[in-house]
Design a protein around this motif. Structure first.
Motif, short mmCIF file in Angstrom:
data_model
loop_
_atom_site.label_atom_id
_atom_site.label_comp_id
_atom_site.label_asym_id
_atom_site.label_seq_id
_atom_site.Cartn_x
_atom_site.Cartn_y
_atom_site.Cartn_z
N LEU A 262 0.81 -1.21 0.00
CA LEU A 262 0.00 0.00 0.00
C LEU A 262 0.85 1.27 0.00
O LEU A 262 0.34 2.34 -0.35
N PHE A 263 2.11 1.17 0.43
CA PHE A 263 2.95 2.36 0.52
C PHE A 263 3.33 2.88 -0.86
O PHE A 263 3.38 4.09 -1.09
N MET A 264 3.68 1.98 -1.77
CA MET A 264 4.04 2.33 -3.15
C MET A 264 5.17 3.35 -3.21
O MET A 264 5.18 4.22 -4.08
N LYS A 265 6.12 3.26 -2.32
CA LYS A 265 7.18 4.25 -2.30
C LYS A 265 8.51 3.73 -2.81
O LYS A 265 9.54 4.39 -2.66
N GLY A 266 8.49 2.57 -3.44
CA GLY A 266 9.74 2.02 -3.96
C GLY A 266 9.48 1.04 -5.08
O GLY A 266 8.33 0.69 -5.38
N PRO A 267 10.54 0.58 -5.74
CA PRO A 267 10.37 -0.39 -6.82
C PRO A 267 9.96 -1.76 -6.30
O PRO A 267 10.02 -2.02 -5.10
N TYR A 268 9.54 -2.62 -7.20
CA TYR A 268 9.21 -3.99 -6.82
C TYR A 268 10.45 -4.65 -6.23
O TYR A 268 11.57 -4.40 -6.65
N GLY A 269 10.20 -5.52 -5.25
CA GLY A 269 11.31 -6.14 -4.55
C GLY A 269 11.59 -5.47 -3.23
O GLY A 269 12.26 -6.02 -2.38
N GLN A 270 11.05 -4.24 -3.06
CA GLN A 270 11.14 -3.56 -1.78
C GLN A 270 9.75 -3.53 -1.17
O GLN A 270 8.75 -3.52 -1.86
N GLY A 271 9.67 -3.49 0.14
CA GLY A 271 8.38 -3.50 0.81
C GLY A 271 7.66 -4.81 0.64
O GLY A 271 6.44 -4.88 0.77
N HIS A 272 8.41 -5.87 0.36
CA HIS A 272 7.87 -7.23 0.28
C HIS A 272 6.87 -7.41 -0.86
O HIS A 272 5.95 -8.19 -0.76
#
Length: 375
Positions: free
Chosen positions: A223-233
């Motif tokens: 839900l944060f959407m503050k980084g590329p895929y692979g971050q924030g699980h």
């Protein structure tokens, strides 16, 4: 002899506010504060459920409000002044306060939080980009569909992350454009039809139930959407875009349902406080940080304590939207810096234009987040 009484010219009426959007500002702003107080205790079942269930009613709705009150006009010198005065200057001023707080509590090397915005400030930086880009995006044949494609694509670009809020600028852009389309008349008839009220009730009820069922499966990084895929699980490539696409789709549907259910009539106190929605959004992190540093949230455990935390957040959000606070902190949130600009660039009030709600106030999109007077 009776002297003639000079006729007084009628005072120019202020453009009236649309209570529907003021109500939306208040409720979504309160939910934003809820989300931030729940950040570090989202492992508690009740708070985690609320965090997930209310996500689309928080920031996506707030972004849609900004889009609704934005125009695709060419960026003239007056429009540039609007953006500088209403967005850039508050971003720098509040960012400086965030930096001072972080340095006071964390110590270490001094850091000015501008390139990587502090708590909640990413919204202003993204708003600056969205508003500046809107005249060009409006030239596209399918701006909303294009923005969704870009939002899914940027997750594969490692360099697009929290720096300058680039990731969130791209991924929340579809909500901004959806709000802009609503102002142009999208779903106008559907949003007032009787059937849509029941449909919206069903959507919100289903959201609350499903959020409870999947509360442990949903990872908050989605839900944060503050980084590329692979971050924030997020899921690994090549199908990571599916998770983000699902989040955007849910956000669209739930946000529209939320907007449909918020009363259109004037609500005592609520509509009045909704005019201070931007104050609520921008100032609550500065108020929360000292309290969290001093008292923390480790005391939050069972349901009564979780409810007490939310009541505190409600009181804080409401207090920040009151007229005395807005009067006191207006130079910070809505500065007047005419001395910085050349004469002839002062923003002027504008007609809402064709297709706009007659009850909506004219003026800059940034100030429409908050105040009743046009600029």
């Amino acid at each position: 002899m009776r002297l003639p009484i000079p006729r007084q010219r009628p005072r120019a009426r202020r453009a009236s506010r649309d209570p529907h959007w003021d109500n939306i500002r208040y409720f979504s702003g309160v939910l934003v504060v809820f989300g931030h107080v729940m950040d570090s205790v989202a492992d508690r079942d009740g708070l985690r459920w609320l965090y997930i269930a209310s996500w689309a009613m928080r920031v996506p709705v707030f972004v849609m409000v900004a889009g609704y009150f934005s125009r695709a006009d060419t960026l003239t010198p007056r429009e540039a002044r609007r953006l500088i005065e209403s967005v850039l200057v508050p971003y720098l001023a509040i960012g400086l306060l965030h930096s001072l707080q972080r340095h006071h509590y964390d110590g270490g090397e001094w850091t000015f939080y501008t390139a990587e915005p502090g708590w909640g400030l990413w919204f202003l930086l993204s708003l600056l980009c969205w508003r500046a880009a809107l005249p060009y995006l409006a030239q596209l044949r399918y701006p909303l569909a294009t923005s969704v494609f870009v939002a899914l694509l940027v997750g594969y670009i490692a360099d697009i992350g929290a720096y300058l809020s680039l990731s969130r600028t791209f991924t929340f852009l579809p909500f901004f454009l959806l709000g802009w389309r609503l102002r142009q008349g999208w779903f106008r008839d559907a949003m007032v039809a009787l059937w849509s009220r029941y449909a919206a009730l069903g959507v919100i009820a289903a959201t609350l139930v499903i959020a409870w069922v999947v509360r442990h499966e949903v990872q908050l990084g989605w839900l944060f959407m503050k980084g590329p895929y692979g971050q924030g699980h997020l899921l690994d490539a090549p199908f990571a875009w599916v998770t983000r696409a699902g989040a955007l789709a849910v956000g669209f549907v739930v946000a529209l349902a939320f907007i449909r259910l918020v009363p259109r009539r004037h609500l005592p106190v609520i509509s009045y406080l909704g005019a201070g929605g931007l104050y609520m959004y921008l100032l609550h992190p500065l108020m929360l940080r000292p309290l969290l540093e001093r008292y923390g949230v480790d005391w939050v455990g069972p349901w009564p304590e979780q409810a007490a935390l939310l009541l505190f957040a409600l009181a804080l959000a409401t207090a920040l939207a009151t007229p005395p606070v807005r009067w006191l902190l207006r130079p910070l949130v809505q500065p007047r810096i005419g001395w910085l600009f050349r004469t002839g660039t002062a923003p002027a009030p504008r007609d809402p234009g064709p297709g706009a709600d007659k009850g909506a106030t004219s003026g800059s999109p940034e100030r429409q987040l908050d105040v009743a007077r046009p600029v």
